[in-house]
Design an enzyme around this catalytic site. Structure first.
Site, short mmCIF file in Angstrom:
data_model
loop_
_atom_site.label_atom_id
_atom_site.label_comp_id
_atom_site.label_asym_id
_atom_site.label_seq_id
_atom_site.Cartn_x
_atom_site.Cartn_y
_atom_site.Cartn_z
N SER A 140 -24.12 -0.91 15.20
CA SER A 140 -23.16 0.39 15.92
C SER A 140 -23.40 0.22 17.35
O SER A 140 -22.76 1.14 18.22
CB SER A 140 -23.67 1.83 14.84
OG SER A 140 -25.46 1.53 15.70
N LYS A 141 -24.42 -0.19 17.29
CA LYS A 141 -25.29 -0.11 19.18
C LYS A 141 -24.37 -0.98 19.76
O LYS A 141 -24.29 -0.96 20.88
CB LYS A 141 -26.70 -0.06 19.17
CG LYS A 141 -27.22 1.21 18.23
CD LYS A 141 -27.32 1.88 18.96
CE LYS A 141 -27.63 3.45 18.62
NZ LYS A 141 -27.48 4.60 19.47
N ALA A 148 -26.37 -2.83 10.03
CA ALA A 148 -25.50 -2.24 10.56
C ALA A 148 -26.01 -1.06 11.71
O ALA A 148 -24.94 -0.83 12.78
CB ALA A 148 -25.63 -0.74 8.85
N TYR A 149 -27.38 -0.80 12.23
CA TYR A 149 -27.96 0.05 13.16
C TYR A 149 -27.53 -1.01 14.53
O TYR A 149 -26.51 -0.65 15.52
CB TYR A 149 -28.84 0.22 13.68
CG TYR A 149 -29.64 0.75 14.48
CD1 TYR A 149 -29.51 2.00 14.71
CD2 TYR A 149 -30.82 -0.12 15.50
CE1 TYR A 149 -30.29 3.05 15.89
CE2 TYR A 149 -31.29 1.03 16.52
CZ TYR A 149 -30.62 2.11 16.75
OH TYR A 149 -30.58 2.48 18.02
N ALA A 150 -27.12 -2.45 14.42
CA ALA A 150 -27.76 -3.11 15.81
C ALA A 150 -25.61 -3.36 16.03
O ALA A 150 -25.29 -3.36 16.86
CB ALA A 150 -27.92 -4.27 15.32
#
Length: 245
Positions: A157-158, A153-155
């Site tokens: 978003s980035k 999820a974090y990757a």
């Protein structure tokens, strides 16, 4: 471009971690800084007090990065207090971790709201209100290239932040405003240490060719470069990670 003594920066997430290091580094160059915070007003005001005691100029302003009206108030404060906006260093973000199969959609949506919508909101405001000679510095992550399990999820978003960055740089043709993204590797901040064992941290540090974690000051140095002298660096994602990826 104005000299650094005349420049004004907004640093989102400026009360701690990398954001605080960026505030201190820009202030050391003579830049007036708006220290944005989401929830920890006391820590932001402490950061401001330290900048002011060192002879710098700073104020603290709170707001949800994904709320356009609240962030518009942050930009209003910068213009009211210091006369304009020359730099946006958008360090604010969140990083809940879980395998894709196990992450609930509420958490996924929260990550995208803060990291993607938040970037879109503040970048749009900066694109509308920044003075010529300005610099927008977004924050990505080296995890977009490392493909570490648990960071889906974090990757994601980035990855979106990188797309926004590269497109906005081209959309601002003729405005003399640069748009870049800094992509840190593992950096010694509370956000990084959260949920990791000492053994995990030591293993990550040992895996870097430099034999250590990054420090917030390492990242802040790149932001200062992009915020001031780096006028021919535009539309780039710069990996600041000691060759971690």
């Amino acid at each position: 471009m104005n000299g650094t003594a005349d420049r004004v920066a907004i640093v989102t997430g400026g009360s701690g971690g990398i954001g605080r290091a960026v505030v201190e580094r820009l202030a050391a160059d003579g830049t007036a800084v708006v220290v944005h915070y989401a929830g920890n007003r006391q820590r932001a005001e402490q950061t401001v007090a330290e900048v002011v005691s060192a002879g710098g100029r700073a104020i603290a302003v709170g707001g949800d990065v994904a709320d356009e009206q609240e962030m518009e108030s942050v930009f209003d404060a910068a213009e009211r207090e210091f006369g304009g906006i020359d730099v946006l260093a958008h360090t604010a973000g969140i990083m809940p971790l879980a395998p894709i199969a196990q992450m609930d959609l509420e958490t996924f949506d929260r990550v995208q709201r803060t990291n993607v919508r938040g970037t879109f909101v503040v970048d749009r405001l900066a694109a509308r209100r920044m003075r010529p000679g300005g610099a927008i510095v977004n924050f990505s992550t080296s995890v977009t290239r490392l493909q570490i399990p648990g960071y889906g999820a974090y990757a994601a978003s980035k990855g979106a932040v990188e797309a926004i960055t590269l497109i906005l740089a081209r959309e601002l043709r003729g405005r003399d405003i640069t748009v870049n993204a800094v992509s840190p590797g593992p950096t010694a901040t509370p956000l990084f240490f959260e949920g990791k064992t000492e053994e995990q941290v030591e293993g990550i540090a040992a895996g870097n060719p430099m034999g250590r974690l990054g420090e917030p000051d390492d990242i802040a140095e790149m932001v200062a470069f992009l915020a001031g002298p780096a006028r021919w660096v535009n539309g780039q994602v710069l990996h600041v990670n000691g060759a971690a990826a």
